[in-house]
Motif scaffolding. Sequence first.
Motif: not given
Length: 533
Positions: A59, A66-67, A70-71, A106-107, A110, A152
């Motif tokens: 995470y 980015v967080t 990503q989420q 971006y999920a 990383p 993912v």
Amino acid sequence: MNKQHKYLLYITTATILTSGCTKNFEDYNKNPYGASNDDLLPDYGLVVGQLKEAERSIYVYQPAWVTQLQQNLMGDVFGGYMMSPTPFRGNSNNMNYDLVDGWNLYALNPAYSSPEASVMAPLANVESITKTPAPDLYAMAKILKVEAMHRVSDIFGPIMYSKYKVRAEDGGYDYDSQQDAYSNFFKDLNEAITILTPLRTQKPTPTFVNADLVYKGDYGKWLQFANSLRLRLALRIVKADAAKAKTEGEAALANAGGLLSKADDNFSIDIGATVHPLNTISGAWGDIRMGAPMESILKGYNDPRLPKYFIPAVDSAVLHQFKGIRNGIDIDAKTRYQGYSALVDLPSKLQLMTAAEAWFLKAEAATRGWANAGTAKDDYESGITTSFTQYGLNASTYINDAVSTPAEYIDPKAITAGQNDIKTGSQWLSTITIKWNDADAFETKLERIITQKWICVFPDGQEAWSEFRRTGYPKLFPVVINNSAGKISTTVFVRRINIPPDEYLTNPKGVERAIKTLKGPDNGGTRLWWDVQ
């Protein structure tokens, strides 16, 4: 506005084409520390660095944008926890099913390698040199890999896992189907559990302690986490492969190390003095607020955890109330909803599994009749009690509430007709109560378990979204505006994220084979392998 935050608003197709996870794949597979295996062996100092890199990349917490990609603007919203007051891209974005490839990339990135984070590359290096000389480090790498990569896979479906770094004959890189990925998750967890079980009461090596950002070197707690993760994933596949689910779940329940059980057993990664990214996204940027389902469920239950999660609204229309925003609505300007309930400041730990969740996993396993699961009532009540203990609360009154149900949701600032249709009698408003009743039907018990688990898993919206897709619980509110052009059903909700376009450009043969493993087209309306209606 923060320079990196501006990047979120203005990300372009040109950016997408230069940041894929398989572009320059050979470079990503090199040891990022520039060290050979021989360099890593003497004191494992660089191995420690690689394990920490992977822990911090599950995470991504820095930079916060980015967080956010990503989420936060995906799982946190789709799982019903949060909603953004910001009308990104002219209010056509993930929140109303116009899935933004430049965000959702971006999920994926990383997990493999990006300037901000990497999971698979450092863990592959650790696994390659530690199996015999340092099996405890090898076991940690296996567990971290499963924890990171199941998340993912639960977003995209097929992922590069067992075939990572292996080039196919046509030059492409192959994905595991989600079914194969899960099979390999269980194999890796079993291997790690086999290593840690006899070590569980032993003093850890200094290297293991130095690498551990969660339990400070406690083998027993890592074993409990591995067992709990195995049980989580077993239940995740229960509709797709009931026999495999039962086998893996019962293996987790039978292991001598047990599961996470106390609030201080939570699997939370320490990020030191760094501010939790959600504090930045909600506080400094004002880009996320409480979701309407959170308001409905926690207010309806008179849940004392509500002020532990959110702060009262400052908007004059709902002043001092806990007020959430419904997903996928008409938002004309950020100022309309920015005054609704923000998140409380979170500590500098990334919570990825709670002991309370483990109790609810046991409760569901018991309801399904799995061996060594205990009794559903005791497990369920222990889950609530453990969650309350985490926040310094007493659960005795709450557990015995057989009357309260989720509350109607009304937004006094709604623009679009139909936005305030979450009322008594609506198919979207649950009537589930809190108190356990052994006489209830299986589905009622399941809804009760999952609803309470959903509350305790906060703020991990990725896990909340996955469980909602698996079970349909808790009952969430459908979007009002659907900009998917028919790809995603308003009433069935978003089921997954499509593989980013740059993967098609940089790994066309591999992607072509990957999408053949899906149940339908590569879009947000196609169910994952384990997502069985």
